[in-house]
Design a protein around this motif. Structure first.
Motif, mmCIF file in Angstrom:
data_model
loop_
_atom_site.group_PDB
_atom_site.id
_atom_site.type_symbol
_atom_site.label_atom_id
_atom_site.label_comp_id
_atom_site.label_asym_id
_atom_site.label_seq_id
_atom_site.Cartn_x
_atom_site.Cartn_y
_atom_site.Cartn_z
ATOM 1 N N VAL A 43 0.843 -1.195 0.000
ATOM 2 C CA VAL A 43 0.000 0.000 0.000
ATOM 3 C C VAL A 43 0.879 1.246 0.000
ATOM 4 O O VAL A 43 2.099 1.172 0.213
ATOM 5 C CB VAL A 43 -0.934 0.013 1.226
ATOM 6 C CG1 VAL A 43 -1.779 -1.248 1.268
ATOM 7 C CG2 VAL A 43 -0.142 0.152 2.526
ATOM 8 N N ASP A 44 0.256 2.416 -0.223
ATOM 9 C CA ASP A 44 1.007 3.663 -0.152
ATOM 10 C C ASP A 44 1.118 4.106 1.306
ATOM 11 O O ASP A 44 0.705 3.389 2.227
ATOM 12 C CB ASP A 44 0.385 4.734 -1.044
ATOM 13 C CG ASP A 44 -1.012 5.175 -0.591
ATOM 14 O OD1 ASP A 44 -1.424 4.837 0.549
ATOM 15 O OD2 ASP A 44 -1.694 5.873 -1.368
ATOM 16 N N THR A 45 1.658 5.282 1.529
ATOM 17 C CA THR A 45 1.908 5.737 2.906
ATOM 18 C C THR A 45 0.626 5.976 3.702
ATOM 19 O O THR A 45 0.657 6.035 4.923
ATOM 20 C CB THR A 45 2.741 7.025 2.900
ATOM 21 O OG1 THR A 45 2.070 8.018 2.110
ATOM 22 C CG2 THR A 45 4.127 6.768 2.314
ATOM 23 N N GLN A 46 -0.498 6.101 3.002
ATOM 24 C CA GLN A 46 -1.774 6.321 3.681
ATOM 25 C C GLN A 46 -2.583 5.038 3.850
ATOM 26 O O GLN A 46 -3.681 5.068 4.406
ATOM 27 C CB GLN A 46 -2.605 7.348 2.895
ATOM 28 C CG GLN A 46 -1.899 8.673 2.662
ATOM 29 C CD GLN A 46 -1.477 9.326 3.959
ATOM 30 O OE1 GLN A 46 -2.285 9.457 4.887
ATOM 31 N NE2 GLN A 46 -0.219 9.735 4.042
ATOM 32 N N GLY A 47 -2.058 3.924 3.352
ATOM 33 C CA GLY A 47 -2.772 2.663 3.480
ATOM 34 C C GLY A 47 -3.688 2.350 2.317
ATOM 35 O O GLY A 47 -4.519 1.442 2.407
ATOM 36 N N ASN A 48 -3.541 3.085 1.202
ATOM 37 C CA ASN A 48 -4.371 2.843 0.030
ATOM 38 C C ASN A 48 -3.741 1.776 -0.859
ATOM 39 O O ASN A 48 -2.519 1.752 -1.045
ATOM 40 C CB ASN A 48 -4.537 4.132 -0.781
ATOM 41 C CG ASN A 48 -5.177 5.240 0.031
ATOM 42 O OD1 ASN A 48 -6.237 5.054 0.626
ATOM 43 N ND2 ASN A 48 -4.531 6.390 0.073
ATOM 44 N N ILE A 78 -3.509 -0.386 -4.672
ATOM 45 C CA ILE A 78 -3.502 0.022 -6.080
ATOM 46 C C ILE A 78 -4.890 -0.064 -6.700
ATOM 47 O O ILE A 78 -5.117 0.464 -7.788
ATOM 48 C CB ILE A 78 -2.509 -0.823 -6.903
ATOM 49 C CG1 ILE A 78 -2.878 -2.307 -6.846
ATOM 50 C CG2 ILE A 78 -1.083 -0.597 -6.439
ATOM 51 C CD1 ILE A 78 -2.059 -3.171 -7.790
ATOM 52 N N LEU A 79 -5.825 -0.716 -6.000
ATOM 53 C CA LEU A 79 -7.195 -0.812 -6.501
ATOM 54 C C LEU A 79 -8.038 0.380 -6.102
ATOM 55 O O LEU A 79 -9.141 0.566 -6.631
ATOM 56 C CB LEU A 79 -7.853 -2.107 -6.000
ATOM 57 C CG LEU A 79 -7.177 -3.416 -6.423
ATOM 58 C CD1 LEU A 79 -7.907 -4.605 -5.819
ATOM 59 C CD2 LEU A 79 -7.136 -3.530 -7.941
ATOM 60 N N ASP A 80 -7.549 1.193 -5.162
ATOM 61 C CA ASP A 80 -8.297 2.365 -4.726
ATOM 62 C C ASP A 80 -8.216 3.460 -5.784
ATOM 63 O O ASP A 80 -7.181 3.648 -6.445
ATOM 64 C CB ASP A 80 -7.767 2.885 -3.391
ATOM 65 C CG ASP A 80 -8.040 1.915 -2.257
ATOM 66 O OD1 ASP A 80 -9.060 1.211 -2.325
ATOM 67 O OD2 ASP A 80 -7.224 1.847 -1.317
ATOM 68 N N GLU A 81 -9.278 4.199 -5.929
ATOM 69 C CA GLU A 81 -9.348 5.231 -6.953
ATOM 70 C C GLU A 81 -8.314 6.329 -6.720
ATOM 71 O O GLU A 81 -8.146 6.822 -5.598
ATOM 72 C CB GLU A 81 -10.760 5.839 -6.972
ATOM 73 C CG GLU A 81 -10.993 6.836 -8.087
ATOM 74 C CD GLU A 81 -12.416 7.345 -8.125
ATOM 75 O OE1 GLU A 81 -12.699 8.267 -8.912
ATOM 76 O OE2 GLU A 81 -13.256 6.815 -7.364
ATOM 77 N N GLY A 82 -7.608 6.695 -7.782
ATOM 78 C CA GLY A 82 -6.667 7.810 -7.715
ATOM 79 C C GLY A 82 -5.319 7.488 -7.106
ATOM 80 O O GLY A 82 -4.497 8.386 -6.915
ATOM 81 N N VAL A 83 -5.054 6.226 -6.804
ATOM 82 C CA VAL A 83 -3.783 5.859 -6.169
ATOM 83 C C VAL A 83 -2.687 5.773 -7.218
ATOM 84 O O VAL A 83 -2.873 5.206 -8.296
ATOM 85 C CB VAL A 83 -3.911 4.511 -5.421
ATOM 86 C CG1 VAL A 83 -2.549 4.018 -4.953
ATOM 87 C CG2 VAL A 83 -4.852 4.658 -4.252
ATOM 88 N N ASN A 84 -1.530 6.356 -6.899
ATOM 89 C CA ASN A 84 -0.358 6.258 -7.756
ATOM 90 C C ASN A 84 0.342 4.942 -7.443
ATOM 91 O O ASN A 84 0.860 4.756 -6.347
ATOM 92 C CB ASN A 84 0.571 7.444 -7.504
ATOM 93 C CG ASN A 84 1.784 7.438 -8.422
ATOM 94 O OD1 ASN A 84 2.067 6.459 -9.104
ATOM 95 N ND2 ASN A 84 2.512 8.535 -8.430
#
Length: 285
Positions: free
Chosen positions: A89-94, A96-102
């Protein structure tokens, strides 16, 4: 003056003696400049990562330095697996399936610790370290939820799920819980990415005499205690003496990895609920 100089030299000598030289357990060619082994290639996974003794749910002292254990949940026994293509996940816990995630902000390559059956359940997948000796343990983790888990000191004969501590001191058994943050009030860390350093010296505030630092073999486990996966992206281990691991490019690796089949003989990518035939070093149902 002579006395002062002598004392100063003695102090320097004492400091030098107390500063222990440590060695990276993994080959420098497999690590980054800071000594981290990133699990982002199949070659490194093949070299260093294997499984526990799954029949006994125990560490395999003759196995790889990094071992994986399934979630001990009947009847599914969800697999812990290593995949150089797995995204954390990214630094916020998102994810790659979450919308708008780099996607580039999510760490790629990981051992994916299988979820537990419920929040705070001590039956999730494990990362097990089969260490010939140990000075320090550092881990790079990520998760989409706050990380609940516990660290265990294992014996080579006692199951990961069997804390057989006895007496007034709850850390006197063969397999013992060293550090636990699997509660409503406490977690190892929040959702996101976490460089967890100094893991070798953790304790619950009572077991101060217990440490993973050792001149001889020691067995460490990190168990997932949440219903979300924990991604182990990188591992850094130092030892008090030079050790050799991963060189025997693996008699084990030359044997076929586990393959999964249904009762009709059709190959599957992973086990499914029900009866599976697993072919590898041995064939089991």
């Amino acid at each position: 003056m002579k006395k002062i100089v002598t004392l100063a030299m003695l102090a320097v000598a004492t400091m030098s003696a107390s500063a222990q030289t440590t060695y990276n357990l993994f080959s420098p060619t497999d690590c980054d400049a800071d000594g981290w082994l990133w699990l982002n290639t199949q070659e490194k996974i093949d070299k260093y990562v294997g499984t526990i003794n799954e029949d006994g749910y125990t560490v395999d002292p003759n196995g790889k330095v990094i071992q994986m254990a399934f979630a001990n949940i009947n009847p599914d026994y969800t697999e812990t697996y290593a995949d150089p293509e797995a995204y954390g996940v990214d630094t916020q816990g998102n994810t790659i399936l979450d919308e708008g995630v780099n996607k580039d902000e999510c760490i790629k390559g990981a051992i994916v610790l299988a979820p537990a059956s419920a929040m705070m359940a001590t039956n999730g997948g494990c990362l097990v370290l089969n260490l010939p000796s140990c000075a320090t343990i550092d881990l790079m983790l990520s998760s989409e939820a706050r990380m609940l888990g516990r660290t265990l000191m294992l014996s080579s004969t006692n199951g990961i799920d069997n804390d057989n501590s006895t007496g007034e001191n709850p850390w006197t058994g063969d397999t013992k819980s060293i550090y636990a943050k699997a509660s409503v009030l406490g977690s190892l860390h929040g959702a996101g990415q976490w460089k967890w350093e100094g893991v070798e010296s953790l304790n619950n505030g009572f077991n101060n005499d217990i440490t993973f630092k050792s001149e001889s073999p020691v067995y460490f486990a990190l168990q997932n205690c949440h219903k979300y996966p924990i991604y182990v992206h990188a591992i850094r281990i130092t030892t008090p003496k030079q050790e050799t691991v991963g060189i025997q490019e693996n008699i084990a690796n030359k044997q076929e990895r586990n393959a999964y089949y249904n009762l009709a003989g059709q190959r599957m990518t992973s086990p499914v609920k029900g009866i599976n035939i697993i072919a590898g070093k041995k064939v089991i149902k």
